[in-house]
Design a protein around this motif. Sequence first.
Motif, mmCIF file in Angstrom:
data_model
loop_
_atom_site.group_PDB
_atom_site.id
_atom_site.type_symbol
_atom_site.label_atom_id
_atom_site.label_comp_id
_atom_site.label_asym_id
_atom_site.label_seq_id
_atom_site.Cartn_x
_atom_site.Cartn_y
_atom_site.Cartn_z
ATOM 1 N N HIS A 136 0.834 -1.208 0.000
ATOM 2 C CA HIS A 136 0.000 0.000 0.000
ATOM 3 C C HIS A 136 0.868 1.256 0.000
ATOM 4 N N TYR A 137 0.394 2.270 -0.727
ATOM 5 C CA TYR A 137 1.058 3.567 -0.796
ATOM 6 C C TYR A 137 -0.033 4.621 -0.620
ATOM 7 N N PRO A 138 0.232 5.693 0.129
ATOM 8 C CA PRO A 138 -0.843 6.669 0.414
ATOM 9 C C PRO A 138 -1.505 7.209 -0.859
ATOM 10 N N CYS A 139 -2.821 7.331 -0.793
ATOM 11 C CA CYS A 139 -3.604 7.894 -1.898
ATOM 12 C C CYS A 139 -4.630 8.846 -1.293
ATOM 13 N N HIS A 140 -4.755 10.024 -1.881
ATOM 14 C CA HIS A 140 -5.643 11.041 -1.316
ATOM 15 C C HIS A 140 -6.856 11.317 -2.192
ATOM 16 N N LYS A 141 -7.077 10.489 -3.177
ATOM 17 C CA LYS A 141 -8.202 10.716 -4.081
ATOM 18 C C LYS A 141 -9.521 10.401 -3.377
ATOM 19 N N ARG A 142 -10.522 11.258 -3.607
ATOM 20 C CA ARG A 142 -11.869 11.074 -3.072
ATOM 21 C C ARG A 142 -12.875 11.433 -4.158
ATOM 22 N N ILE A 143 -14.050 10.864 -4.103
ATOM 23 C CA ILE A 143 -15.140 11.265 -4.985
ATOM 24 C C ILE A 143 -16.303 11.727 -4.118
ATOM 25 N N TYR A 144 -16.714 12.982 -4.316
ATOM 26 C CA TYR A 144 -17.876 13.543 -3.632
ATOM 27 C C TYR A 144 -18.962 13.813 -4.668
ATOM 28 N N ILE A 145 -20.198 13.538 -4.316
ATOM 29 C CA ILE A 145 -21.338 13.879 -5.166
ATOM 30 C C ILE A 145 -22.361 14.613 -4.308
ATOM 31 N N LEU A 146 -22.640 15.854 -4.692
ATOM 32 C CA LEU A 146 -23.549 16.733 -3.941
ATOM 33 C C LEU A 146 -23.185 16.782 -2.463
ATOM 34 N N GLY A 147 -21.888 16.874 -2.205
ATOM 35 C CA GLY A 147 -21.401 17.026 -0.842
ATOM 36 C C GLY A 147 -21.200 15.738 -0.083
ATOM 37 N N ASP A 148 -21.661 14.609 -0.609
ATOM 38 C CA ASP A 148 -21.516 13.323 0.075
ATOM 39 C C ASP A 148 -20.283 12.585 -0.436
ATOM 40 N N LEU A 149 -19.520 12.013 0.487
ATOM 41 C CA LEU A 149 -18.371 11.207 0.113
ATOM 42 C C LEU A 149 -18.865 9.870 -0.430
ATOM 43 N N ILE A 150 -18.607 9.608 -1.719
ATOM 44 C CA ILE A 150 -19.079 8.393 -2.366
ATOM 45 C C ILE A 150 -17.994 7.335 -2.455
ATOM 46 N N ARG A 151 -16.756 7.749 -2.703
ATOM 47 C CA ARG A 151 -15.631 6.827 -2.768
ATOM 48 C C ARG A 151 -14.431 7.439 -2.055
ATOM 49 N N ASN A 152 -13.816 6.660 -1.164
ATOM 50 C CA ASN A 152 -12.585 7.053 -0.485
ATOM 51 C C ASN A 152 -11.499 6.062 -0.918
ATOM 52 N N TYR A 153 -10.541 6.551 -1.700
ATOM 53 C CA TYR A 153 -9.519 5.668 -2.271
ATOM 54 C C TYR A 153 -8.249 5.640 -1.427
ATOM 55 N N LYS A 154 -8.436 5.676 -0.131
ATOM 56 C CA LYS A 154 -7.308 5.710 0.798
ATOM 57 C C LYS A 154 -6.326 4.566 0.562
ATOM 58 N N TYR A 155 -6.844 3.388 0.210
ATOM 59 C CA TYR A 155 -5.986 2.211 0.038
ATOM 60 C C TYR A 155 -5.797 1.838 -1.434
ATOM 61 N N ALA A 156 -6.070 2.783 -2.328
ATOM 62 C CA ALA A 156 -5.976 2.478 -3.765
ATOM 63 C C ALA A 156 -4.560 2.606 -4.312
ATOM 64 N N GLY A 157 -3.689 3.361 -3.616
ATOM 65 C CA GLY A 157 -2.315 3.525 -4.086
ATOM 66 C C GLY A 157 -1.467 2.322 -3.725
ATOM 67 N N PHE A 158 -0.471 2.036 -4.558
ATOM 68 C CA PHE A 158 0.408 0.891 -4.276
ATOM 69 C C PHE A 158 1.759 1.082 -4.948
ATOM 70 N N VAL A 159 2.740 0.348 -4.445
ATOM 71 C CA VAL A 159 4.025 0.185 -5.133
ATOM 72 C C VAL A 159 4.272 -1.305 -5.260
ATOM 73 N N ILE A 160 4.985 -1.678 -6.326
ATOM 74 C CA ILE A 160 5.231 -3.091 -6.573
ATOM 75 C C ILE A 160 6.615 -3.258 -7.207
ATOM 76 N N ASP A 161 7.350 -4.220 -6.731
ATOM 77 C CA ASP A 161 8.731 -4.449 -7.169
ATOM 78 C C ASP A 161 8.742 -5.470 -8.306
ATOM 79 N N ILE A 162 8.698 -4.987 -9.524
ATOM 80 C CA ILE A 162 8.657 -5.854 -10.702
ATOM 81 C C ILE A 162 10.085 -6.274 -11.072
ATOM 82 N N PRO A 163 10.361 -7.570 -11.189
ATOM 83 C CA PRO A 163 11.705 -8.019 -11.610
ATOM 84 C C PRO A 163 12.088 -7.436 -12.968
ATOM 85 N N ARG A 164 13.360 -7.089 -13.132
ATOM 86 C CA ARG A 164 13.825 -6.469 -14.366
ATOM 87 C C ARG A 164 13.629 -7.352 -15.585
ATOM 88 N N GLU A 165 13.626 -8.674 -15.382
ATOM 89 C CA GLU A 165 13.498 -9.578 -16.530
ATOM 90 C C GLU A 165 12.053 -9.707 -17.032
#
Length: 463
Positions: A402-431
């Motif tokens: 997990h990597y911090p993510c601050h994206k949110r979706i509000y509709i008419l003032g209501d929080l509809i989606r909180n993407y707090k855990y949507a960010g990530f890092v991943i160690d992809i092998p070079r090969e």
Amino acid sequence: MIWIIMPVYNTEAYLGEAIESVIRQDISFKENIILHLIDDASTDGSLSICNRYQEEYPANIRVTHFESNRGVSYARNYAVEKCLEEQQRDSDIIVGFLDSDDRISESFVSKVKGFMESYPKINIAATEIHYFGSLNEPYRLNTRFSDREIVDIRSDYTYPQYYIGGVFLRGRALRKLRFDLDMDFWEDAMAINRVILLEGKYGLVRDARYYYRKRADETSLADKAWKDKKLYRRILNNGYMRLMQYSIRHKLRVVPYIQFVVAYHLRKFLNPVRSNELSEKLSADSLEEFRAELRHILRYIKPEIITHIPTPLPMIEAMLSIKAGKRVRIPRTYTEDDCLFLHRGFEITRMSERQVRLFYIVKKNEDYLGMWRGRFSSPAYAMKKEDYIFAEHNGKRIKSIHYPCHKRIYILGDLIRNYKYAGFVIDIPREWDRARFGIHMEGHDILMNEIVFAEVKDEVREE
């Protein structure tokens, strides 16, 4: 004969292009077309342009000038009345509409004429819309034209029509057409859908292209209307509600087609960007009143109509929530290798169709140096703390962090989606030259898109 009605008001920069597109059709202008220009008290050089073209084509171009500004609805109604008078002498006339800052394709009139001759019982037909100017792309609802040529609204209720530009009518359909003088936005959608409701069917003229200008300075009537905060409640009451009442009056109920016409357009208010603008313009009390009026409108729209709207899931859930007066989430159903979002048996979307995106190669954070950084902020699902993204290649799986993510979706003032855990890092092998990405959610592993790293490396930024 094809009659084209063109209201004109202060469009001297575009008017010549619009008129020329009618004159330069691939069938004879002089033998097939009457162009009626209604100048609505323009203060620029528009009237002079109209008069110049009338002098060149006196038998085919008619000019009406109003000394005071009456509005586009009055201008259209005036021209329709003149066409109805002509209809008494020539019952075969077909009447269409073109705005003075738009234009039509070279084969436009011949394709409309051919369509109407092929379908003598269809009295109203629409053409394809293509945006040009500051936006160059086909109108989203053009997909209708590849599906069918005739829309029967009793069964094809998900095929709405909104623009009057590029629409052609004849016979009884033309006699039913009237534009409300007290509406300065959505008046064309109101007028055309009243006729479609009464006719029950309308045609789709494939490859007849109406080019709708999107101005960079956003000075068109439609663009300016969205900036007016008074619009929002007017369109609910004078637009949506009045159209539904018209359906009740003539069909004893709000038929599914009209429900869909309203719901599909209403989604514009729930677009997160426009919704945020609305929230900023209205006070807390006014916003709550607006939500109450939305709820009143949605009372007439069945949940299954809402879930059939081709729009992101947060907007569907927001509509259902406003309608119900409580938070509504679309249920998830897990299969062996997927997660389906279903409402009463209707599949809205599925997780395997979502996509993981990579944004960065981490350069500055020593803990994640050289790792790929990405985000999975799908409209369908906001990841939970226990969820994670993984990558697979040749039978090997690597789990992300997990990597911090601050994206949110509000509709008419209501929080509809909180993407707090949507960010990530991943160690992809070079090969690894590529990997299939997936999500582990609620104990299930679901594969999604494949990413070829060489293809995206030039698109990602070094953080």
